[in-house]
Design an enzyme around this catalytic site. Structure first.
Site, PDB file in Angstrom:
ATOM      1  N   ASN A  83       0.996  -1.284   0.143  1.00  0.00           N
ATOM      2  CA  ASN A  83      -0.012  -0.228   0.066  1.00  0.00           C
ATOM      3  C   ASN A  83       0.936   1.377  -0.067  1.00  0.00           C
ATOM      4  O   ASN A  83       0.477   2.130  -0.544  1.00  0.00           O
ATOM      5  CB  ASN A  83      -1.013  -0.138   1.512  1.00  0.00           C
ATOM      6  CG  ASN A  83      -1.278   1.512   1.496  1.00  0.00           C
ATOM      7  OD1 ASN A  83      -2.434   1.782   1.023  1.00  0.00           O
ATOM      8  ND2 ASN A  83      -0.855   2.015   2.413  1.00  0.00           N
ATOM      9  N   ALA A  84       1.882   1.364   0.489  1.00  0.00           N
ATOM     10  CA  ALA A  84       2.931   2.607   0.564  1.00  0.00           C
ATOM     11  C   ALA A  84       2.906   3.209  -0.678  1.00  0.00           C
ATOM     12  O   ALA A  84       3.220   2.408  -1.700  1.00  0.00           O
ATOM     13  CB  ALA A  84       4.299   2.103   1.358  1.00  0.00           C
ATOM     14  N   GLY A 148      -0.392  14.274 -17.503  1.00  0.00           N
ATOM     15  CA  GLY A 148      -0.213  14.714 -15.983  1.00  0.00           C
ATOM     16  C   GLY A 148       0.464  13.686 -15.116  1.00  0.00           C
ATOM     17  O   GLY A 148       0.665  12.357 -15.407  1.00  0.00           O
ATOM     18  N   TYR A 152       4.265   9.545 -10.757  1.00  0.00           N
ATOM     19  CA  TYR A 152       3.232   8.849 -10.379  1.00  0.00           C
ATOM     20  C   TYR A 152       2.943   7.680 -11.247  1.00  0.00           C
ATOM     21  O   TYR A 152       2.529   6.491 -11.207  1.00  0.00           O
ATOM     22  CB  TYR A 152       2.249   9.494  -9.549  1.00  0.00           C
ATOM     23  CG  TYR A 152       1.380   8.871  -8.716  1.00  0.00           C
ATOM     24  CD1 TYR A 152       1.573   8.450  -7.524  1.00  0.00           C
ATOM     25  CD2 TYR A 152      -0.177   8.477  -9.282  1.00  0.00           C
ATOM     26  CE1 TYR A 152       0.409   7.670  -7.018  1.00  0.00           C
ATOM     27  CE2 TYR A 152      -1.176   8.021  -8.460  1.00  0.00           C
ATOM     28  CZ  TYR A 152      -0.604   7.485  -7.228  1.00  0.00           C
ATOM     29  OH  TYR A 152      -1.893   7.098  -6.508  1.00  0.00           O
ATOM     30  N   PRO A 182      -8.302   2.261  -5.291  1.00  0.00           N
ATOM     31  CA  PRO A 182      -9.175   2.500  -4.433  1.00  0.00           C
ATOM     32  C   PRO A 182     -10.067   3.525  -4.722  1.00  0.00           C
ATOM     33  O   PRO A 182     -10.991   3.848  -4.119  1.00  0.00           O
ATOM     34  CB  PRO A 182      -8.182   2.812  -3.211  1.00  0.00           C
ATOM     35  CG  PRO A 182      -7.139   3.452  -3.592  1.00  0.00           C
ATOM     36  CD  PRO A 182      -6.981   2.936  -5.119  1.00  0.00           C
ATOM     37  N   GLY A 183      -9.970   4.262  -5.927  1.00  0.00           N
ATOM     38  CA  GLY A 183     -10.671   5.417  -6.037  1.00  0.00           C
ATOM     39  C   GLY A 183      -9.894   6.526  -5.633  1.00  0.00           C
ATOM     40  O   GLY A 183      -8.977   6.484  -5.156  1.00  0.00           O
TER      41      GLY A 183
HETATM   42  P1  NDP Z   1      -0.940   8.993   2.146  1.00  0.00           P
HETATM   43  O1  NDP Z   1      -0.048   9.915   1.718  1.00  0.00           O
HETATM   44  O2  NDP Z   1      -2.232   9.032   3.073  1.00  0.00           O
HETATM   45  O3  NDP Z   1      -0.320   7.381   3.045  1.00  0.00           O
HETATM   46  C1  NDP Z   1       0.706   7.011   2.327  1.00  0.00           C
HETATM   47  C2  NDP Z   1       1.579   5.913   3.378  1.00  0.00           C
HETATM   48  O4  NDP Z   1       2.712   5.354   2.580  1.00  0.00           O
HETATM   49  C3  NDP Z   1       1.972   6.523   4.616  1.00  0.00           C
HETATM   50  O5  NDP Z   1       1.755   5.607   5.608  1.00  0.00           O
HETATM   51  C4  NDP Z   1       3.594   6.635   4.422  1.00  0.00           C
HETATM   52  O6  NDP Z   1       4.152   6.607   5.761  1.00  0.00           O
HETATM   53  C5  NDP Z   1       3.767   5.562   3.597  1.00  0.00           C
HETATM   54  N1  NDP Z   1       4.983   5.518   2.974  1.00  0.00           N
HETATM   55  C6  NDP Z   1       5.587   6.508   2.064  1.00  0.00           C
HETATM   56  N2  NDP Z   1       6.789   6.229   1.880  1.00  0.00           N
HETATM   57  C7  NDP Z   1       7.159   4.985   2.428  1.00  0.00           C
HETATM   58  C8  NDP Z   1       8.262   4.063   2.491  1.00  0.00           C
HETATM   59  N3  NDP Z   1       9.405   4.488   1.990  1.00  0.00           N
HETATM   60  N4  NDP Z   1       8.319   3.122   3.175  1.00  0.00           N
HETATM   61  C9  NDP Z   1       7.244   2.768   4.131  1.00  0.00           C
HETATM   62  N5  NDP Z   1       5.943   3.435   4.120  1.00  0.00           N
HETATM   63  C10 NDP Z   1       6.026   4.676   3.004  1.00  0.00           C
HETATM   64  O7  NDP Z   1      -1.360   7.848   0.967  1.00  0.00           O
HETATM   65  P2  NDP Z   1      -2.885   7.155   0.729  1.00  0.00           P
HETATM   66  O8  NDP Z   1      -3.199   6.452   1.938  1.00  0.00           O
HETATM   67  O9  NDP Z   1      -3.649   7.951  -0.135  1.00  0.00           O
HETATM   68  O10 NDP Z   1      -2.363   6.239  -0.239  1.00  0.00           O
HETATM   69  C11 NDP Z   1      -2.231   4.844  -0.310  1.00  0.00           C
HETATM   70  C12 NDP Z   1      -1.976   4.046  -1.471  1.00  0.00           C
HETATM   71  O11 NDP Z   1      -3.282   4.338  -2.383  1.00  0.00           O
HETATM   72  C13 NDP Z   1      -0.855   4.545  -2.064  1.00  0.00           C
HETATM   73  O12 NDP Z   1      -0.369   3.614  -2.807  1.00  0.00           O
HETATM   74  C14 NDP Z   1      -1.379   5.322  -3.259  1.00  0.00           C
HETATM   75  O13 NDP Z   1      -0.708   5.498  -4.471  1.00  0.00           O
HETATM   76  C15 NDP Z   1      -2.722   4.694  -3.637  1.00  0.00           C
HETATM   77  N6  NDP Z   1      -3.900   5.525  -3.950  1.00  0.00           N
HETATM   78  C16 NDP Z   1      -4.159   6.631  -3.301  1.00  0.00           C
HETATM   79  C17 NDP Z   1      -5.694   7.485  -3.838  1.00  0.00           C
HETATM   80  C18 NDP Z   1      -6.200   8.324  -3.115  1.00  0.00           C
HETATM   81  O14 NDP Z   1      -6.874   9.185  -3.778  1.00  0.00           O
HETATM   82  N7  NDP Z   1      -5.832   8.822  -1.897  1.00  0.00           N
HETATM   83  C19 NDP Z   1      -5.913   6.918  -5.163  1.00  0.00           C
HETATM   84  C20 NDP Z   1      -5.394   5.745  -5.975  1.00  0.00           C
HETATM   85  C21 NDP Z   1      -4.320   5.118  -5.370  1.00  0.00           C
HETATM   86  P3  NDP Z   1       4.587   8.003   6.466  1.00  0.00           P
HETATM   87  O15 NDP Z   1       3.341   8.415   7.337  1.00  0.00           O
HETATM   88  O16 NDP Z   1       5.939   7.926   7.195  1.00  0.00           O
HETATM   89  O17 NDP Z   1       4.887   9.192   5.278  1.00  0.00           O
END
Ligand code: NDP
Length: 239
Positions: A83-84, A148, A152, A182-183
């Site tokens: 998920n990260a 765009g 990513y 996830p939308g």
């Molecule tokens: P957030 O930015 O809210 O959270 C990202 C998470 O990833 C945090 O827990 C962050 O940790 C962690 N992270 C970042 N870099 C690392 C690393 N090097 N090692 C371990 N953990 C890391 O993002 P979302 O919850 O929105 O996104 C979760 C997933 O869903 C992602 O893959 C994103 O691309 C995908 N996604 C999200 C969408 C959206 O609309 N939100 C849409 C489509 C896909 P820390 O707190 O330490 O920074």
């Protein structure tokens, strides 16, 4: 489904945290992985039941070994949710890229997921059961791609390719591998105007993480339904 052990990367906030909550509520043992130990501890305490924090930075380059150590302490991991994620790089141009952003996006969104999968897939294959979910994005579907968010989008398209390759390699072993979008979700990445809650975003991911043994593998889903990877006529996937 019997209780399984799941590891969720980036589990301390956003969609990752909601995935941990949902899996724990289903009775699974959840390893909430966070790169910052304090954030991981704090997040795990907010769920408590069935959740253990583990430290995992998926960008450090030795994630394969790091997850091996996690298994030595916590036992075999049955479910991996990659998920990260980082860098929804709006405002960036494909022709004038910020290479630091490109490098970080590929490192976390692609290589982190790849290495973590390699670290755990051998054990899953040996045990004859596993689920790997790559949290992807419509931005990584070639059917939808515009100019765009270059870093990513390219990192998520590559993650989609990784999903197909892993699923092909693991076909028939009991290990199912899928990508899920996830939308548009209200998190730090998605922003507060997004139309879905983290729980709504997590639903399809948890569904893919707990598929029955005859479930699909090598496919791309949103809201539990298949979505295309690429232009019509060039769809691929394994079922
Ligand atoms: P957030 O930015 O809210 O959270 C990202 C998470 O990833 C945090 O827990 C962050 O940790 C962690 N992270 C970042 N870099 C690392 C690393 N090097 N090692 C371990 N953990 C890391 O993002 P979302 O919850 O929105 O996104 C979760 C997933 O869903 C992602 O893959 C994103 O691309 C995908 N996604 C999200 C969408 C959206 O609309 N939100 C849409 C489509 C896909 P820390 O707190 O330490 O920074």
């Amino acid at each position: 489904m019997n209780s399984k052990t799941a590891l969720v990367t980036g589990g301390n906030r956003g969609i990752g945290f909601a995935i941990c909550e949902l899996l724990a509520a289903q009775g699974h043992k959840v390893l909430l992985a966070a790169r910052d130990p304090a954030k991981g501890d704090e997040a795990a305490k907010r769920i408590s039941q069935g959740v253990r924090p583990v430290v995992l930075d998926v960008a450090i380059g030795n994630t394969e070994q790091a997850v091996g150590l996690v298994e030595e302490v916590h036992g075999p991991i049955d479910i991996l949710v990659n998920n990260a994620g980082v860098h929804y790089d709006t405002g960036q141009s494909i022709l004038s890229p910020d290479w630091k952003i490109v490098d970080e996006a590929l490192s976390v969104n692609l290589l982190g997921a790849w290495q973590t999968s390699v670290g755990l897939a051998h054990g899953m294959r040996k045990r004859g059961w596993g689920r790997i979910v790559n949290v992807s994005s419509g931005a990584g579907a070639m059917s939808d791609m515009s100019s765009g968010t270059p870093a990513y989008s390219i990192s998520k398209a590559a993650l989609n390719a990784l999903t197909i390759k892993l699923a092909a390699e693991l076909r028939g072993t009991g290990v199912l591998v899928n990508a899920v979008c996830p939308g548009w979700v209200r998190t730090d990445m998605g922003g507060m105007t997004a139309n879905r809650s983290p729980e709504e975003g997590a639903d399809g991911i948890v569904w893919a993480a707990t598929l029955p043994n005859d479930g699909p593998s090598g496919d791309f889903f949103r809201d539990r339904r298949r979505i295309p990877w690429c232009a019509p006529g060039r769809l691929s996937g394994f079922t």
